[in-house]
Scaffold this motif. Structure first.
Motif, PDB file in Angstrom:
ATOM      1  N   ASP A  45     -21.289 -16.357  22.073  1.00 12.68           N
ATOM      2  CA  ASP A  45     -20.013 -16.771  21.509  1.00 12.68           C
ATOM      3  C   ASP A  45     -19.048 -17.055  22.639  1.00 12.68           C
ATOM      4  O   ASP A  45     -18.916 -16.269  23.559  1.00 12.68           O
ATOM      5  CB  ASP A  45     -19.479 -15.662  20.614  1.00 12.68           C
ATOM      6  CG  ASP A  45     -18.316 -16.127  19.762  1.00 12.68           C
ATOM      7  OD1 ASP A  45     -17.812 -17.243  19.991  1.00 12.68           O
ATOM      8  OD2 ASP A  45     -17.920 -15.351  18.886  1.00 12.68           O
ATOM      9  N   THR A  48     -14.086 -10.650  11.764  1.00 15.94           N
ATOM     10  CA  THR A  48     -15.089 -10.908  12.795  1.00 15.94           C
ATOM     11  C   THR A  48     -15.426  -9.590  13.489  1.00 15.94           C
ATOM     12  O   THR A  48     -14.579  -8.726  13.645  1.00 15.94           O
ATOM     13  CB  THR A  48     -14.541 -11.907  13.831  1.00 15.94           C
ATOM     14  OG1 THR A  48     -14.200 -13.118  13.177  1.00 15.94           O
ATOM     15  CG2 THR A  48     -15.541 -12.199  14.930  1.00 15.94           C
ATOM     16  N   ASP A  65     -19.840 -14.029  16.783  1.00 17.09           N
ATOM     17  CA  ASP A  65     -20.088 -14.878  15.627  1.00 17.09           C
ATOM     18  C   ASP A  65     -21.458 -14.501  15.096  1.00 17.09           C
ATOM     19  O   ASP A  65     -22.460 -14.696  15.773  1.00 17.09           O
ATOM     20  CB  ASP A  65     -20.032 -16.348  16.033  1.00 17.09           C
ATOM     21  CG  ASP A  65     -20.154 -17.286  14.865  1.00 17.09           C
ATOM     22  OD1 ASP A  65     -20.273 -16.820  13.713  1.00 17.09           O
ATOM     23  OD2 ASP A  65     -20.129 -18.501  15.097  1.00 17.09           O
TER      24      ASP A  65
END
Length: 113
Positions: free
Chosen positions: A107, A36, A96
């Motif tokens: 997010d 991520t 995200d």
């Protein structure tokens, strides 16, 4: 590749039965953040944006494909793979990629430290 059991991550004074569930959920949450994009602000007014690849036993954060920004300065530089000492981290945000619009992250997984 080495594998670690969750019980090896517990402190010696903690009883495995009382902390197993919280440790497992913490590890699962950390694993969900792998690959991520993170935005990390440090105590020396720098911001690093890169792909999260993991931590070590001291909770230092490892990022790859990282850009470094200095707060108050518009310039950035590519720093590649870095390890950020946990004691320097002020704020961590997880982005995200599917929920971004107009370069603004939406997010709810931001962490404030």
């Amino acid at each position: 590749m080495a594998s670690f059991e969750s019980s090896s991550l517990l402190s010696p004074s903690a009883s495995p039965s009382s902390t197993d569930q919280s440790t497992c959920s913490s590890i699962a949450a950390l694993k969900s953040l792998l690959t991520t994009t993170l935005r990390i602000t440090t105590t020396d007014n720098r911001v690093f944006i890169g792909t999260f690849m993991g931590t070590d036993q001291l909770l230092n954060i490892i990022l790859v494909n990282t850009e470094e920004y200095i707060l108050g300065n518009e310039a950035s530089r590519f720093v590649g793979q870095i390890m950020l000492p946990w004691r320097l981290v002020l704020h961590v945000e997880a982005f995200d990629q599917q929920n971004t619009s107009n370069s603004k992250a939406k997010d709810n997984r931001s962490l404030y430290i």
